[in-house]
Design an enzyme around this catalytic site. Structure first.
Site, PDB file in Angstrom:
ATOM      1  N   ILE A  39       0.827  -1.200   0.000  1.00 17.12           N
ATOM      2  CA  ILE A  39       0.000   0.000   0.000  1.00 17.12           C
ATOM      3  C   ILE A  39       0.866   1.256   0.000  1.00 17.12           C
ATOM      4  CG2 ILE A  39      -1.618   1.347   1.392  1.00 17.12           C
ATOM      5  CD1 ILE A  39      -2.893  -1.317   2.258  1.00 17.12           C
ATOM      6  N   TYR A  92      -3.357  -6.355  17.466  1.00 18.41           N
ATOM      7  CA  TYR A  92      -3.427  -5.545  16.251  1.00 18.41           C
ATOM      8  C   TYR A  92      -4.688  -4.681  16.255  1.00 18.41           C
ATOM      9  CZ  TYR A  92      -3.625  -4.517  11.209  1.00 18.41           C
ATOM     10  OH  TYR A  92      -3.704  -3.904   9.977  1.00 18.41           O
ATOM     11  N   LYS A 151      -4.825  -0.586  16.208  1.00 22.36           N
ATOM     12  CA  LYS A 151      -5.492   0.168  15.138  1.00 22.36           C
ATOM     13  C   LYS A 151      -6.670   0.981  15.668  1.00 22.36           C
ATOM     14  CE  LYS A 151      -2.951  -0.906  11.557  1.00 22.36           C
ATOM     15  NZ  LYS A 151      -2.137   0.128  10.889  1.00 22.36           N
TER      16      LYS A 151
END
Length: 265
Positions: free
Chosen positions: A26, A162, A166
């Site tokens: 990305i 995770y 986030k």
């Protein structure tokens, strides 16, 4: 009367963008798209070989350079930004893309694993944002885009650390967006679903190793959460990020845009 032309609103010429984790996936797609829109771009990462490969891919697309940076190490971050600013001037656009995902059942998530997820995904964005924000506020213009994940918007089993990191990125995004709302700086998050990157390839390999499913079955299972029944492509994320960087996107602030085919609404 607003005399700004349409071209003025859609070009990033004269802007310097820094993309963390810009050597592949990305981040590399974002760097390429920002170059195409006229920005000078600095990509960063920990692996110089990966960054050099990215430079070859980006060659001819515009003004691009790289700096080595470990976003978990404040000293490394400070040095990298100093070098980037010396080469290309003030950072007008920051893309906090560097990230890492490790999966494990909650009771098998070690303290070290937890801290690593926080360090890479959350503290890294914090360190980098602190490096650029003073200059953005001084000139009254800036764009900060945090590449989060649909894991910032919902929960997923076996990735508690995770998801927590986030979610933290999204909380930081919203809080900072309010602080700078009247100062010409916007702060937003883009939240991709499963995207065709090395991270997903690693997830597929992990599923195959632990469950005995074929590669194709594992990929199908991961993609099933997307109503479009496919993986998101890096370029699709990149174009969403680039749009948020445009002068014409000045009213977009504190948003979390899911790029996930309708998985999260």
């Amino acid at each position: 009367m607003n005399t700004q032309t349409r071209e003025d609103k859609t070009t990033l010429a004269g802007k310097h963008a820094l993309v963390t984790g810009g050597g592949k996936g990305i981040g590399l797609a974002i760097a390429s798209t920002l170059l195409e829109q006229g920005a000078a771009v600095t990509i960063s990462g920990r692996n110089e070989h990966t960054l050099q490969d990215a430079m070859r891919y980006l060659h001819g697309k515009g003004s691009v350079s790289y700096v080595l940076m470990d976003v978990t190490d404040l000293h490394s971050v400070q040095q990298a930004f100093e070098h980037a600013i010396v080469r290309k001037g003030r950072v007008d656009i920051l893309i906090n893309n560097a990230g890492q995902a490790v999966s494990a059942p909650f009771l098998k998530t070690s303290a070290d694993m937890w801290q690593q997820m926080m360090a890479v995904n959350l503290s890294g964005a914090f360190h980098c944002t602190q490096q650029v924000l003073p200059a953005m506020l001084e000139v009254g213009w800036g764009r900060i885009v945090n590449v989060a994940s649909t894991a910032a918007l919902t929960g997923y089993a076996y990735v508690a650390a995770y998801c927590a990191a986030k979610h933290g990125v999204l909380g930081m995004t919203r809080a900072l967006a309010l602080e700078v709302a009247s100062k010409g700086v916007t702060v937003n998050a883009v939240c991709p679903g499963y995207t065709e990157t090395d991270m997903v390839a690693d997830a597929v390999a992990n599923i195959v190793a632990k469950t005995g499913r074929t590669d194709e079955q594992a990929r199908t299972d991961l993609a099933a959460g997307n109503p479009q029944k496919r993986f998101v492509q890096p370029d699709e994320v990149a174009h969403s990020v680039a749009w948020l960087c445009q002068p014409a996107a000045a009213a977009m602030n504190g948003q979390a845009i899911a790029v996930a085919g309708g998985e999260v609404m």
